[in-house]
Design a protein around this motif. Structure first.
Motif, PDB file in Angstrom:
ATOM      1  N   ASN A 136      37.006 -32.174 -37.438  1.00 28.29           N
ATOM      2  CA  ASN A 136      38.170 -32.851 -37.926  1.00 28.29           C
ATOM      3  C   ASN A 136      38.863 -33.973 -36.860  1.00 28.29           C
ATOM      4  O   ASN A 136      39.849 -34.547 -37.503  1.00 28.29           O
ATOM      5  N   LEU A 137      38.365 -34.071 -35.827  1.00 29.02           N
ATOM      6  CA  LEU A 137      38.848 -34.978 -34.788  1.00 29.02           C
ATOM      7  C   LEU A 137      38.730 -36.335 -35.175  1.00 29.02           C
ATOM      8  O   LEU A 137      37.778 -36.955 -35.509  1.00 29.02           O
ATOM      9  N   THR A 138      39.787 -37.195 -35.104  1.00 31.45           N
ATOM     10  CA  THR A 138      39.847 -38.530 -35.799  1.00 31.45           C
ATOM     11  C   THR A 138      40.323 -39.482 -34.624  1.00 31.45           C
ATOM     12  O   THR A 138      39.901 -40.640 -34.544  1.00 31.45           O
ATOM     13  N   THR A 139      40.993 -39.090 -33.555  1.00 30.70           N
ATOM     14  CA  THR A 139      41.636 -39.592 -32.495  1.00 30.70           C
ATOM     15  C   THR A 139      41.288 -38.916 -31.073  1.00 30.70           C
ATOM     16  O   THR A 139      41.611 -37.975 -30.895  1.00 30.70           O
ATOM     17  N   LEU A 140      40.398 -39.536 -30.258  1.00 30.66           N
ATOM     18  CA  LEU A 140      40.071 -39.054 -29.055  1.00 30.66           C
ATOM     19  C   LEU A 140      40.503 -40.213 -27.950  1.00 30.66           C
ATOM     20  O   LEU A 140      39.619 -41.144 -27.927  1.00 30.66           O
ATOM     21  N   LEU A 141      41.303 -39.607 -26.933  1.00 27.06           N
ATOM     22  CA  LEU A 141      41.778 -40.408 -25.803  1.00 27.06           C
ATOM     23  C   LEU A 141      41.705 -39.643 -24.622  1.00 27.06           C
ATOM     24  O   LEU A 141      42.032 -38.642 -24.271  1.00 27.06           O
ATOM     25  N   LEU A 142      40.588 -40.263 -23.895  1.00 24.18           N
ATOM     26  CA  LEU A 142      40.141 -39.541 -22.529  1.00 24.18           C
ATOM     27  C   LEU A 142      40.366 -40.390 -21.400  1.00 24.18           C
ATOM     28  O   LEU A 142      39.830 -40.169 -20.192  1.00 24.18           O
ATOM     29  N   GLY A 143      40.773 -41.800 -21.270  1.00 24.87           N
ATOM     30  CA  GLY A 143      41.091 -42.595 -20.124  1.00 24.87           C
ATOM     31  C   GLY A 143      41.562 -42.130 -19.048  1.00 24.87           C
ATOM     32  O   GLY A 143      42.205 -41.226 -18.912  1.00 24.87           O
ATOM     33  N   LEU A 144      41.098 -42.645 -17.779  1.00 26.45           N
ATOM     34  CA  LEU A 144      41.799 -42.449 -16.565  1.00 26.45           C
ATOM     35  C   LEU A 144      41.679 -40.885 -16.124  1.00 26.45           C
ATOM     36  O   LEU A 144      42.453 -40.239 -15.660  1.00 26.45           O
ATOM     37  N   ASN A 145      40.127 -40.579 -16.493  1.00 26.37           N
ATOM     38  CA  ASN A 145      39.648 -39.226 -15.864  1.00 26.37           C
ATOM     39  C   ASN A 145      38.268 -39.441 -15.484  1.00 26.37           C
ATOM     40  O   ASN A 145      37.873 -40.614 -15.661  1.00 26.37           O
ATOM     41  N   PHE A 146      37.622 -38.464 -15.169  1.00 26.75           N
ATOM     42  CA  PHE A 146      35.978 -38.442 -15.022  1.00 26.75           C
ATOM     43  C   PHE A 146      35.738 -39.667 -14.047  1.00 26.75           C
ATOM     44  O   PHE A 146      34.927 -40.342 -14.073  1.00 26.75           O
ATOM     45  N   MET A 147      36.725 -39.953 -12.847  1.00 31.01           N
ATOM     46  CA  MET A 147      36.355 -41.081 -12.097  1.00 31.01           C
ATOM     47  C   MET A 147      35.006 -41.169 -11.439  1.00 31.01           C
ATOM     48  O   MET A 147      34.416 -40.217 -10.993  1.00 31.01           O
ATOM     49  N   ASN A 148      34.364 -42.053 -11.614  1.00 28.03           N
ATOM     50  CA  ASN A 148      33.238 -42.587 -10.845  1.00 28.03           C
ATOM     51  C   ASN A 148      31.951 -41.773 -11.390  1.00 28.03           C
ATOM     52  O   ASN A 148      30.955 -41.839 -10.562  1.00 28.03           O
ATOM     53  N   GLU A 149      32.080 -41.275 -12.600  1.00 28.02           N
ATOM     54  CA  GLU A 149      30.843 -40.632 -13.100  1.00 28.02           C
ATOM     55  C   GLU A 149      30.179 -41.389 -13.835  1.00 28.02           C
ATOM     56  O   GLU A 149      30.419 -42.682 -13.988  1.00 28.02           O
ATOM     57  N   THR A 150      29.187 -40.726 -14.607  1.00 31.24           N
ATOM     58  CA  THR A 150      28.297 -41.435 -15.288  1.00 31.24           C
ATOM     59  C   THR A 150      28.342 -41.330 -16.738  1.00 31.24           C
ATOM     60  O   THR A 150      28.694 -40.187 -17.182  1.00 31.24           O
ATOM     61  N   MET A 151      28.571 -42.483 -17.512  1.00 32.57           N
ATOM     62  CA  MET A 151      28.345 -42.193 -18.920  1.00 32.57           C
ATOM     63  C   MET A 151      27.466 -41.436 -19.497  1.00 32.57           C
ATOM     64  O   MET A 151      26.191 -41.642 -19.210  1.00 32.57           O
ATOM     65  N   PRO A 152      27.593 -40.609 -20.294  1.00 33.22           N
ATOM     66  CA  PRO A 152      26.517 -39.487 -20.744  1.00 33.22           C
ATOM     67  C   PRO A 152      25.401 -40.501 -21.528  1.00 33.22           C
ATOM     68  O   PRO A 152      25.718 -41.440 -22.131  1.00 33.22           O
ATOM     69  N   ASP A 153      24.226 -40.335 -21.356  1.00 35.21           N
ATOM     70  CA  ASP A 153      23.046 -41.038 -21.805  1.00 35.21           C
ATOM     71  C   ASP A 153      22.791 -40.917 -23.487  1.00 35.21           C
ATOM     72  O   ASP A 153      23.678 -40.050 -23.871  1.00 35.21           O
ATOM     73  N   ASN A 154      22.089 -41.797 -24.133  1.00 32.29           N
ATOM     74  CA  ASN A 154      21.685 -41.769 -25.314  1.00 32.29           C
ATOM     75  C   ASN A 154      21.325 -40.360 -25.986  1.00 32.29           C
ATOM     76  O   ASN A 154      21.672 -40.225 -27.191  1.00 32.29           O
ATOM     77  N   ALA A 155      20.790 -39.546 -25.287  1.00 31.94           N
ATOM     78  CA  ALA A 155      20.344 -38.409 -26.260  1.00 31.94           C
ATOM     79  C   ALA A 155      21.075 -37.175 -26.278  1.00 31.94           C
ATOM     80  O   ALA A 155      20.929 -36.196 -27.003  1.00 31.94           O
TER      81      ALA A 155
END
Length: 676
Positions: free
Chosen positions: A425-444
């Motif tokens: 049911n999640l419609t709005t997800l706001l995660l900014g200013l966390n996970f500093m200097n990590e890698t965006m999860p890849d495609n799979a």
């Protein structure tokens, strides 16, 4: 807010049951005497209609030669006496005729949600029969003059004049003849002066007073504490000052107390709070209260909503809050609360739907007990000092629609997204200013999020590319990825996002040319696509600035923000296809070539920023046809020739064109010659 509705008393007396034959004779006689409403009642109703400038067809429906008891919106009792005039939401315009006051049996009048204007007829308020009068949501105006008190015991119990244009002082003398008044709603007007303190002296049964959204000032009158039957007291969004008077807490039957958005101050006294044992809604937000939430708050065991947002309160949350097991809403945002949340047993809140702790100093990890709140719809923990990885328990929140964890110190974004993807049911997800200097999860690795409409992973300094799994968010309307270190091109699948109308990928390290597929985004190429967007509001307002909040996604403009990257090549001429675009920013890149004249097709454009590139040529004169353009910036390029004149171009400052040495025009160092 719906107007208050109260049952009115039935004043009909019960007669002894006569013998069957006599009863039949009596009914025949009554039918002969009162076969239809009286001529006086009919004329009073017709006079009311004739006083309207727009009657929505009532004049045709109310035929003179028919029984007015059968007319639209009219109800009669068994004696064929008009007792109810109910004409809400009919589009009526004009003044309310005083003739309705001539209906001697009238008990209820509902003219709400129309466009009625003028003053409130004294004949209605002073009626010897009307019990419920609702004229809310109109355009009635003027002062409420003192109503004559010469008629003793007027039966009016419920008066709703909310959402009009009334002005003037709101004094107790206005109401001194209202001995039977139970509920008064005068909210959303422009009343001034102080809150009267004598309602309960006038009417012993007084129980509901709503004065929110006016211009009332001064302090809260202690006399309101004498209202032994007061259940609802709402005076939010005024200019009240001072403290909560001690006497107020003598009104021990209070169930709803709201003084939100005023200038009140002081602390919440522990010995006073406990007296309000029946309290269900306590709203003191947007004031200047300080100190801690007292331990005695736990004795308000019927409490359903607690609003203390935008104040100066501090300290840890008391563990006794766990005793408020009926809590549905807990809003403590924008305070100085601190400490860990583990003291509060959130597992005691089975009905909790909204938990908003934004902009505080809470620390530690998210307590596991929050994940037992199975009915939680909105959870906002942003701008605190939480840390650690998200727990798998978060996936237990099957009702969760709105989640904001922005500006904390959470880690392991891949784990976070894997957990959250099962929140159907999640419609709005706001995660900014966390996970500093990590890698965006890849495609799979990511799927799910079938109903997600807003995704913000901003200012995390994430590396990697714009991942393919985002293309699977088939209902996504807004995507915020700015403030990272993403590389690579804008993916070709971007135009498959059927509902995406807001894209911000600014301040990254994206490369390549601006693809023509971006110019085929369905929501931006047609002005007729807005109807396909989800009209539902954000469960909580989304803030896009210190004082700017938006309650629905479509309150955001249709926009492309591509600035602060490493894009090269030319601005595609196909950009003219984005006819629904309102804001376009492709500044601070390495773009070359001319400004496409096709931009003139973007007739809804309000913001156009092409600054800090390597653009050449002249500014196309056809851009003068962008009538709504309010912000225009082409500074720091290699443009040349004259600045267009006329229309919007006469309103832009010189800084919009600075840093183009070969450009000429009024206000620039280089004035145009006749040859130029």
């Amino acid at each position: 807010m719906q107007p208050l509705q109260f049952p009115y008393k039935n004043y009909s007396s019960r007669l002894p049951i006569p013998s069957l034959g006599f009863a039949a004779l009596l009914l025949i006689s009554l039918a002969t005497l009162t076969s239809s409403c009286t001529e006086q009642e009919k004329n009073s109703l017709l006079q009311f209609v004739s006083g309207l400038s727009q009657d929505a067809g009532l004049a045709k429906l109310w035929q003179v030669d028919t029984d007015c008891c059968n007319w639209e919106g009219i109800t009669c009792n068994g004696n064929k006496t008009v007792i109810d005039v109910s004409l809400a939401s009919r589009g009526l315009e004009g003044h309310i005729s005083q003739s309705l006051g001539n209906l001697t049996g009238l008990q209820q009048v509902n003219l709400s949600y129309n466009l009625l204007s003028g003053g409130l007829a004294l004949e209605l308020v002073s009626s010897s029969s009307i019990i419920v009068l609702d004229v809310s949501f109109n355009q009635l105006n003027g002062d409420l003059h003192e109503f004559p008190s010469s008629i003793p015991g007027r039966p009016l119990q419920v008066l709703n004049i909310s959402s009009n244009l009334f002005t003037g002082q709101f004094t107790s003398t206005t109401w001194k003849g209202m001995q039977n008044l139970i509920a008064l709603n005068a909210s959303n007007n422009s009343f001034t002066g102080h809150i009267p303190s004598h309602f309960c002296n006038i009417s012993p049964s007084f129980s509901v007073l709503e004065l929110s959204y006016n211009k009332l000032s001064g302090s809260i009158p202690p006399g309101l504490g004498n209202c032994s039957k007061l259940r609802v007291l709402k005076a939010g969004h005024n200019y009240l000052s001072g403290t909560l008077p001690e006497e107020l807490f003598k009104a021990t039957l209070l169930e709803h107390l709201s003084f939100s958005s005023n200038g009140l101050q002081g602390i919440l006294d522990s010995t006073h709070i406990v007296k309000l044992g029946k309290m269900a809604i306590l709203d003191l937000g947007e004031n200047k209260f300080s100190g801690m939430i007292p331990d005695s708050i736990g004795q308000l065991t019927r409490l359903q909503e607690l609003h203390l947002e935008y104040s100066s309160m501090s300290g840890e949350l008391p563990s006794t809050l766990s005793n408020c097991t009926d809590l549905i809403t807990l809003d403590l945002k924008c305070n100085n609360f601190s400490g860990e949340l583990n003291k509060v047993g959130f597992s005691n809140f089975p009905n909790l739907k909204t938990l908003d702790l934004m902009w505080n100093n809470f620390s530690g990890t998210i307590p596991e007990s929050i994940y037992s709140c199975r009915n939680l719809i909105a959870l906002r923990l942003s701008s605190n000092k939480f840390h650690g990885q998200l727990s798998k328990g978060l996936s237990n929140l099957k009702s969760l629609s709105f989640l904001s964890l922005t500006n904390n110190s959470f880690s392991n974004i891949t784990n976070a997204l894997q957990i959250l993807r099962s929140s159907k049911n999640l419609t709005t997800l706001l995660l900014g200013l966390n996970f500093m200097n990590e890698t965006m999860p890849d495609n799979a690795r990511i799927d799910g999020f079938e109903n997600l409409r807003v995704l913000a992973i901003t200012d995390c300094l994430l590396s990697g590319e714009i991942p393919f799994w985002i293309s699977g968010l088939v209902n996504l309307e807004m995507l915020f990825l700015q403030g990272n270190r993403l590389t690579g091109p804008i993916p070709a699948w971007i135009n498959t996002m059927e509902y995406l109308f807001y894209l911000d990928i600014s301040n990254n390290s994206l490369t390549g040319e601006i693809p023509t597929t971006l110019m085929a985004m369905p929501m931006l190429t047609s002005e007729k696509t807005a109807a396909h967007l989800d009209p539902r509001v954000f469960y909580l307002p989304v803030y896009s600035g210190p004082s700017l909040q938006r309650r629905i996604p479509i309150a955001f403009p249709k926009a492309l923000y591509l600035s602060g990257n490493k894009f090269t090549g030319v601005i595609p001429p196909e950009i003219g296809h984005l006819k629904a675009l309102i804001s376009l920013d492709i500044s601070f890149n390495n773009l070359t070539g001319p400004i496409p004249s096709s931009i003139c097709n973007l007739t809804n454009l309000e913001v156009l920023d092409l600054s800090n590139n390597n653009l050449t040529g002249e500014i196309p004169a056809v851009l003068e046809n962008l009538y709504f353009l309010a912000v225009f910036n082409v500074s720091n390029n290699n443009l040349q020739g004259p600045i267009p004149t006329g229309r919007q171009f006469n309103t832009f400052p010189n800084s919009s064109f600075a840093g183009n040495p070969r450009m000429c025009g009024p206000g620039l160092n280089h004035h145009c010659t006749s040859v130029e």
